[in-house]
Design an enzyme around this catalytic site. Structure first.
Site, short mmCIF file in Angstrom:
data_model
loop_
_atom_site.label_atom_id
_atom_site.label_comp_id
_atom_site.label_asym_id
_atom_site.label_seq_id
_atom_site.Cartn_x
_atom_site.Cartn_y
_atom_site.Cartn_z
N PHE A 11 -24.52 14.36 44.56
CA PHE A 11 -24.70 13.68 45.85
C PHE A 11 -25.07 14.69 46.93
CE2 PHE A 11 -21.48 11.56 43.27
CZ PHE A 11 -22.04 10.29 43.14
N ASN A 43 -26.96 6.10 47.49
CA ASN A 43 -28.14 6.36 48.32
C ASN A 43 -28.67 5.07 48.94
OD1 ASN A 43 -28.18 9.07 48.21
ND2 ASN A 43 -29.95 9.27 46.87
N PHE A 71 -24.53 7.88 59.98
CA PHE A 71 -25.71 7.20 59.44
C PHE A 71 -26.03 5.92 60.21
CE2 PHE A 71 -27.78 9.11 55.72
CZ PHE A 71 -27.15 10.33 55.82
N ALA A 80 -30.33 5.24 65.11
CA ALA A 80 -31.59 4.49 65.08
C ALA A 80 -32.72 5.43 65.47
CB ALA A 80 -31.51 3.33 66.04
N GLY A 81 -33.89 5.20 64.90
CA GLY A 81 -35.04 6.03 65.24
C GLY A 81 -36.22 5.73 64.34
N GLY A 90 -36.51 9.52 55.51
CA GLY A 90 -37.55 10.05 54.63
C GLY A 90 -36.90 10.99 53.65
N CYS A 99 -35.30 11.86 48.44
CA CYS A 99 -34.34 11.01 47.72
C CYS A 99 -34.31 9.56 48.20
CB CYS A 99 -32.94 11.61 47.82
SG CYS A 99 -32.79 13.13 46.90
N ARG A 158 -41.25 16.22 52.37
CA ARG A 158 -41.55 15.09 51.48
C ARG A 158 -41.23 13.76 52.18
NH1 ARG A 158 -38.20 16.39 46.30
NH2 ARG A 158 -36.94 17.43 47.89
#
Ligand code: UDX
Length: 453
Positions: free
Chosen positions: A155, A214, A255, A258-259, A263, A266, A336
């Site tokens: 993780f 995830n 987590f 906001a935005g 990305g 994973c 990525r």
């Protein structure tokens, strides 16, 4: 005697795991098919940025506890436990996981397994993969049924990988036998002694835990981005909303930023792979939920771009835009599936003159998006800009002085795509401020640039 360990695949996950095991006192051999990468690692060099990993790598390659090879026969002869840490990229068609590297590693290793050993999957795979690999291993290995398979998802977060490896918040092992459990307890004994929960389960649950974790994180981010859409429609403030709901211990504050959305290597691919697998299994509810998570996330990018266009009076073409950030999150050079680079590239395609600045990821950004211009400093990026967009919340940007930056730009307009800046302070320095899920703020110092929108 301690078991000897091999780690197959020395990308981001494998290299960190191998170094972490050496730090825990094991003799480790890392294997990769990329000879250049192996040569670097053998010299103690890490081919990507990860705090603390270079030091571990140098210490343990020097001590001889950590070695590297490209030879499967050597890894098989050396190790009692083989961790499988190869990549599972997104396949082009339906977003399902591409398992070619997992299968290739098993096919290359198995013919050399002439004595009892344990193969432990760490790669993120669709549920059911481990059960399939058991058959493949047993049929290909000369040692047959004495070769066992377990699944032990990881993780780790980029930027915290060493810490997440040595001090994880839980260890999950999916096993088929008591011997496998005993071996894995031995591997992680030092960590478990410090009080880390050790969860023993079957193979399928272990595979599912990773994708579920995830997907849940992704769902949390998309949930707050969906709330941001509603806040914009009603004049609410999403950052206050997140703080308020986050005080409920069942929800928690993390987590919920906001935005421009998530990305990286994973979250996006794991959400899509899990959706594809859920569909195959007839899990329409899970598939529909994950589709929405993905769609909301991609819409967050569109909305930030729309906000930029709107701020500039409806046209991006011909306007100079400073994009702050290229990495998919701060403190990494990984680009990525970076929302920042995606938005920058789309603004450039719409005719804007885009200049990107990132304290660490400019090199990787330029390789991924050669069509974009990269500045070497924050100042040079914003100089002459009609709009500044913050898309990765590096500390350098959070600490930047809005009054000084206001003297460099052509017009002080800010889109804070990460809700990371102090909007009152920026507005007080003359900036008009827009951000997802927040009401627009006008600059408090009148600014009479001719083209001000
Ligand atoms: C993630 C998981 O956190 C980790 O447990 C797993 O092993 C691998 O995937 P990582 O990809 O390193 O780790 O990044 P993470 O810190 O989770 O951030 C993912 C993305 O979400 C970033 O683009 C980040 O900017 C974004 N994010 C995160 C938000 O947009 N809002 C948030 O509130 C949090």
């Amino acid at each position: 005697m301690k078991p000897k360990i091999s780690v197959l695949g020395t990308g981001y996950l494998g290299a960190t795991h191998a170094a972490g095991l050496a730090e825990m006192g094991f003799e480790v051999i890392g294997l990769d098919v990329d000879a250049e990468k192996i040569a670097k690692l053998a010299r103690g060099e890490v081919p990507f940025h990860e705090p603390g990993l270079g030091a571990l790598m140098r210490t343990h390659t020097a001590s001889g506890r950590l070695r590297f090879t490209t030879d499967y026969a050597q890894a098989a002869a050396f190790a009692d436990i083989h961790f499988l840490a190869v990549g599972t990229p997104q396949s082009a068609d339906d977003g399902a996981a591409d398992l070619r590297y997992v299968d290739a590693a098993i096919d290359a290793l198995a013919p050399h397994l002439t004595r009892p050993c344990l193969v432990v999957g760490k790669s993120t795979v669709p549920v059911g993969t481990a059960a399939r690999l058991v058959d493949r291993l047993v049929s290909l290995a000369p040692a047959g049924g004495t070769v066992d398979l377990a699944w032990n998802p990881e993780f780790l977060r980029e930027g915290h990988a060493v810490d997440d490896t040595l001090r994880p918040d839980r260890i999950v092992v999916g096993v088929r036998s008591d011997i496998a459990e005993k071996l894995l307890r031995e591997v992680y004994a030092g960590i478990v002694e410090r009080g880390t929960p050790f969860l023993v389960t079957d193979l399928a649950t272990a595979e599912l835990v990773k994708t579920a974790a995830n997907s849940f994180l992704a769902t949390k981010i998309s949930f707050i981005n969906a709330m941001a859409e509603l806040c914009e429609a009603t004049g609410g403030d999403v950052t206050t909303l997140a703080r308020a709901i986050g005080h409920d211990a069942r929800i928690g504050p993390r987590f919920l930023n906001a935005g421009v959305g998530f990305g990286g290597g994973c979250l996006p691919k794991d959400v899509r792979a899990f959706r594809a697998r859920a569909r195959q299994l007839g899990g329409e509810g899970a598939a529909a939920l994950l589709s929405q998570v993905d769609a909301i996330n991609l819409r967050a990018r569109d909305r930030v771009l729309d906000m930029a266009r709107d701020t500039l009076g409806g046209e991006l073409a011909g306007r100079r835009i400073a994009v702050l950030g290229a990495a998919f999150k701060p403190d990494t050079d990984d680009v990525r599936d970076s929302p920042a680079l995606d938005v920058a590239a789309r603004a450039a395609r719409a005719g804007a003159e885009v200049v990107v600045y990132d304290p660490m990821a400019a090199g990787a950004g330029a390789v991924a998006r050669p069509e974009l211009d990269f500045a070497t400093s924050l100042e040079s990026a914003v100089t002459g800009a009609d709009l500044v967009m913050l898309l990765t919340e590096w500390e350098e940007f959070r600490l930047a002085d809005p009054r000084r930056l206001a003297t460099l730009v052509r017009t002080p307009r800010l889109v804070d795509g990460r809700n990371a800046l102090d909007h009152q302070a920026w507005a007080a320095a003359g900036w008009s401020v827009r951000a997802p899920g927040r009401a627009p703020l006008a600059g408090q110092i009148p600014f009479d640039a001719p083209e001000a929108a």
